[in-house]
Motif scaffolding. Structure first.
Motif, PDB file in Angstrom:
ATOM      1  N   ILE A   1       0.968  -1.313   0.008  1.00 29.07           N
ATOM      2  CA  ILE A   1      -0.010   0.062  -0.113  1.00 29.07           C
ATOM      3  C   ILE A   1       0.959   1.548  -0.072  1.00 29.07           C
ATOM      4  N   LEU A   2       1.941   1.030   0.758  1.00 24.82           N
ATOM      5  CA  LEU A   2       2.811   2.387   0.867  1.00 24.82           C
ATOM      6  C   LEU A   2       3.661   2.721   0.061  1.00 24.82           C
ATOM      7  N   LEU A   3       4.406   1.644  -0.786  1.00 22.92           N
ATOM      8  CA  LEU A   3       5.645   1.932  -1.758  1.00 22.92           C
ATOM      9  C   LEU A   3       5.028   1.799  -2.989  1.00 22.92           C
ATOM     10  N   PRO A   4       5.876   2.499  -3.815  1.00 23.48           N
ATOM     11  CA  PRO A   4       5.735   2.305  -5.202  1.00 23.48           C
ATOM     12  C   PRO A   4       6.299   0.871  -5.720  1.00 23.48           C
ATOM     13  N   PRO A   5       6.063   0.321  -6.745  1.00 24.21           N
ATOM     14  CA  PRO A   5       6.545  -0.864  -7.074  1.00 24.21           C
ATOM     15  C   PRO A   5       8.121  -1.190  -7.236  1.00 24.21           C
ATOM     16  N   ARG A   6       8.888  -0.046  -7.669  1.00 34.40           N
ATOM     17  CA  ARG A   6      10.245  -0.202  -7.792  1.00 34.40           C
ATOM     18  C   ARG A   6      10.897  -0.362  -6.332  1.00 34.40           C
ATOM     19  N   TYR A   7      10.128   0.066  -5.580  1.00 29.74           N
ATOM     20  CA  TYR A   7      11.089  -0.081  -3.983  1.00 29.74           C
ATOM     21  C   TYR A   7      10.671  -1.569  -3.629  1.00 29.74           C
ATOM     22  N   LEU A   8       9.449  -2.383  -3.997  1.00 27.94           N
ATOM     23  CA  LEU A   8       9.136  -3.595  -3.465  1.00 27.94           C
ATOM     24  C   LEU A   8      10.189  -4.697  -3.863  1.00 27.94           C
ATOM     25  N   SER A   9      10.928  -4.153  -5.014  1.00 27.22           N
ATOM     26  CA  SER A   9      11.844  -5.357  -5.339  1.00 27.22           C
ATOM     27  C   SER A   9      13.182  -5.011  -4.755  1.00 27.22           C
ATOM     28  N   THR A  10      13.374  -4.185  -3.763  1.00 29.49           N
ATOM     29  CA  THR A  10      14.535  -4.114  -3.173  1.00 29.49           C
ATOM     30  C   THR A  10      14.688  -4.822  -1.789  1.00 29.49           C
ATOM     31  N   SER A  11      15.358  -4.329  -0.825  1.00 34.44           N
ATOM     32  CA  SER A  11      15.617  -5.258   0.329  1.00 34.44           C
ATOM     33  C   SER A  11      14.643  -4.580   1.448  1.00 34.44           C
ATOM     34  N   ALA A  12      13.831  -3.528   1.205  1.00 29.48           N
ATOM     35  CA  ALA A  12      12.961  -3.067   1.793  1.00 29.48           C
ATOM     36  C   ALA A  12      11.900  -3.931   2.710  1.00 29.48           C
ATOM     37  N   PRO A  13      11.223  -4.898   1.948  1.00 27.26           N
ATOM     38  CA  PRO A  13      10.228  -5.992   2.639  1.00 27.26           C
ATOM     39  C   PRO A  13      11.025  -6.759   3.647  1.00 27.26           C
ATOM     40  N   ARG A  14      12.159  -7.274   3.256  1.00 23.04           N
ATOM     41  CA  ARG A  14      12.745  -8.350   4.131  1.00 23.04           C
ATOM     42  C   ARG A  14      13.556  -7.419   5.503  1.00 23.04           C
ATOM     43  N   VAL A  15      14.003  -6.339   5.189  1.00 22.26           N
ATOM     44  CA  VAL A  15      14.447  -5.456   6.192  1.00 22.26           C
ATOM     45  C   VAL A  15      13.330  -4.991   7.512  1.00 22.26           C
ATOM     46  N   LEU A  16      12.304  -4.814   6.782  1.00 23.16           N
ATOM     47  CA  LEU A  16      11.127  -4.415   7.610  1.00 23.16           C
ATOM     48  C   LEU A  16      10.541  -5.464   8.625  1.00 23.16           C
ATOM     49  N   ARG A  17      10.691  -6.778   8.031  1.00 24.25           N
ATOM     50  CA  ARG A  17      10.183  -7.757   8.671  1.00 24.25           C
ATOM     51  C   ARG A  17      11.032  -8.199   9.951  1.00 24.25           C
ATOM     52  N   ALA A  18      12.240  -7.850   9.473  1.00 25.20           N
ATOM     53  CA  ALA A  18      13.372  -8.282  10.444  1.00 25.20           C
ATOM     54  C   ALA A  18      13.289  -7.123  11.616  1.00 25.20           C
ATOM     55  N   TYR A  19      12.925  -5.920  11.346  1.00 25.06           N
ATOM     56  CA  TYR A  19      12.830  -4.846  12.422  1.00 25.06           C
ATOM     57  C   TYR A  19      11.837  -5.123  13.300  1.00 25.06           C
ATOM     58  N   CYS A  20      10.672  -5.987  13.147  1.00 25.22           N
ATOM     59  CA  CYS A  20      10.105  -6.658  14.076  1.00 25.22           C
ATOM     60  C   CYS A  20      10.637  -7.196  15.302  1.00 25.22           C
ATOM     61  N   SER A  21      11.720  -7.813  15.187  1.00 20.11           N
ATOM     62  CA  SER A  21      12.459  -8.552  16.247  1.00 20.11           C
ATOM     63  C   SER A  21      13.140  -7.208  16.685  1.00 20.11           C
ATOM     64  N   TYR A  22      13.969  -6.343  16.032  1.00 20.14           N
ATOM     65  CA  TYR A  22      14.868  -5.453  16.422  1.00 20.14           C
ATOM     66  C   TYR A  22      14.372  -4.484  17.335  1.00 20.14           C
ATOM     67  N   LEU A  23      13.311  -3.966  17.110  1.00 16.95           N
ATOM     68  CA  LEU A  23      12.497  -3.049  17.752  1.00 16.95           C
ATOM     69  C   LEU A  23      12.409  -3.315  19.128  1.00 16.95           C
TER      70      LEU A  23
END
Length: 516
Positions: free
Chosen positions: A355-377
């Motif tokens: 919903i938030l990101l344009p398609p060109r960012y979905l193919s970057t590391s953003a989705p994987r990193v944000l899932r990992a952030y759930c453990s980091y926070l």
């Protein structure tokens, strides 16, 4: 006195949370606009590499001095021209004196070690020059910031940062839209310069100029002889000790960005920047105000100088009891928030980013990193609160011991980052998990230090006061299973399936909150 101090310290929490909600909401809107205008490569350079340069200059120049001055008891001196207050004010000028050479050195070092691909971007040198000026401009307001904190005039900071966020957003987006693609890096730099200038302007208006800020010699009595000095030796030593420690602490805090900026492609740096910006929203809105207010309270009530004064007033025991109660409450709150991140975060990250990101960012590391952030926070929250306690109560020798431990933790972080990144092939995600390991080790150190602190005062941290009830833990496990099954069944990206998946999550959250 203990209750009054707690009231003053934590009266600021709602205001600071309000500031963070406003600034983060504005920053969120700004980032939503920027990711649609700037490419992932430009966004990664500006928000990973340039922000790292900025934070290095600011953190190393002012963090140690800020923490040392918080432990001073000079807030009780009504006369600002008294010798002790002048010595206090002299120390507050140190960040400015450090900032000028550090800005130059850090900028030239970054320029020398940045990759050729990064340096060949249009107007790269102009952009980093503006970032260095922006950092020093913000440091010029530091003596006035310290004075406002000392006088508990927290509204000044709220106005300054609120105005600065708006100026940064308008300047960044305006410059990007007006100047065009080739000037994208300069547009980000102009936004940061607008931020620093706005902060300085608000403080200057509040105090009607520099407010008498400047180095002035003070005559003090030393063993019966009058002597003119610039610095309180004890406070100066504590400032240097905390500044030296901040070097290691900064590497540990920003280690992931150091490594991402050095080893990741610019495109993935953009994805990493987007993910960390989203992931840090909760931390900056909620955790940061609690951490800052806790540090203020602990510094004024439990530092060695505070304890010596309060023994004469018979308030030391009540302050220790109040601090222990606060510790239990905050840690229990953090456990509940950690459960929310771990249970609800990973299954809904893909839906949120689509919903938030344009398609060109979905193919970057953003989705994987944000899932990992759930453990980091959650780990970051615990560590930040416990380290606030350490910086407020530790003696100089204990700070040295903590610095040695942080040296070991830095090695642990590097080994884990290399292992996760190369051995397991996790790349940017591995850096987040390496940070989880690093912060977890630091949190354990903080827990041990805090436990020993209260043990020496015949108090005890009761573990059952920071762990939720069995009903909450069981409900969390059930909800975690339900929404992960929902993600498998309805996580295919279709509008109807997405709506069902979100509805299931909403019902589960309401049920979990009711049980909690």
């Amino acid at each position: 006195m203990a209750t009054e101090l707690a009231t003053k310290s934590f009266a600021s929490v709602s205001s600071l949370v309000g500031l963070q909600v406003f600034s983060r909401a504005f920053t969120f809107i700004l980032n939503q606009a920027l990711v649609r205008i700037a490419s992932p490569e430009v966004f990664g350079t500006a928000t990973i590499q340039f922000e790292l340069l900025l934070s290095t200059i600011l953190f190393l120049s002012r963090e140690g001095v800020r923490n040392a001055l918080l432990r001073s008891r000079n807030t009780e001196q009504p006369d600002r021209k008294s010798p002790s207050n002048q010595l206090f004010a002299n120390i507050s000028v140190i960040p400015v004196l450090l900032g000028a050479p550090l800005s130059l050195c850090a900028t030239f070092a970054y320029r020398a070690f940045s990759s050729s691909h990064t340096r060949t971007q249009p107007h790269f040198d102009t952009a980093i020059g503006i970032y260095a000026v922006a950092a020093f401009c913000e440091l010029l307001s530091e003596p006035l910031y310290v004075r406002a904190q000392k006088e508990l005039r927290l509204g000044v900071r709220i106005r300054a940062e609120g105005v600065a966020v708006v100026c940064k957003a308008l300047a960044s987006v305006g410059a990007l839209m007006y100047a065009g693609k080739d000037w994208s890096l300069v547009a980000f730099a102009v936004g940061q310069l607008a931020y620093g200038a706005a902060v300085l302007a608000v403080y200057l208006l509040e105090f009607k100029g520099w407010g008498g800020v400047g180095l002035k010699k003070v005559n003090v009595d030393v063993r019966g002889n009058s002597r003119a000095i610039y610095w309180n030796p004890e406070l100066l030593w504590l400032s240097f000790a905390m500044t030296a420690q901040s070097v290691v602490k900064h590497f540990l805090t920003e280690g992931d960005r150091f490594m991402v900026s050095k080893f990741s492609p610019l495109r993935d740096q953009g994805g990493y920047a987007v993910a960390t910006n989203y992931g840090s929203l909760v931390a900056r809105i909620f955790f940061q105000p609690i951490e800052e207010s806790s540090r203020l309270f602990f510094s004024k009530s439990l530092s060695s100088s505070a304890s010596a004064m309060d023994k004469d007033q018979g308030n030391e025991e009540s302050q220790v009891d109040l601090a222990l109660d606060l510790l239990h409450i905050v840690l229990l709150l953090y456990v509940h928030l950690g459960i929310i991140f771990l249970v609800f975060g990973p299954p809904y990250i893909p839906t949120l980013l689509s919903i938030l990101l344009p398609p060109r960012y979905l193919s970057t590391s953003a989705p994987r990193v944000l899932r990992a952030y759930c453990s980091y926070l959650p780990v970051m929250a615990f560590n930040g609160f416990l380290e606030a306690f350490i910086s407020s109560t530790a003696t100089p020798s204990e700070l040295v011991a903590q610095s040695r431990a942080m040296g070991f933790f830095s090695v642990l972080f590097v080994v884990a980052a290399v292992g996760f990144g190369r051995g397991l092939g996790w790349a940017e995600t591995g850096l987040v998990y390496a940070n989880v390991l690093n912060l977890g080790a630091r949190a354990v150190y903080g827990w041990v230090f805090t436990s020993h602190y209260f043990d020496r005062r015949d108090r005890e941290i009761r573990i059952f006061k920071v762990i939720p009830s069995w009903s909450v833990l069981n409900a969390s496990a059930v909800v975690a299973v339900i929404i992960r099954v929902s993600a498998l069944v309805y996580g295919r990206g279709l509008a109807k399936d997405t709506a069902i998946h979100i509805a299931i999550g909403g019902v589960c959250f309401v049920a979990w909150a009711y049980i909690s």
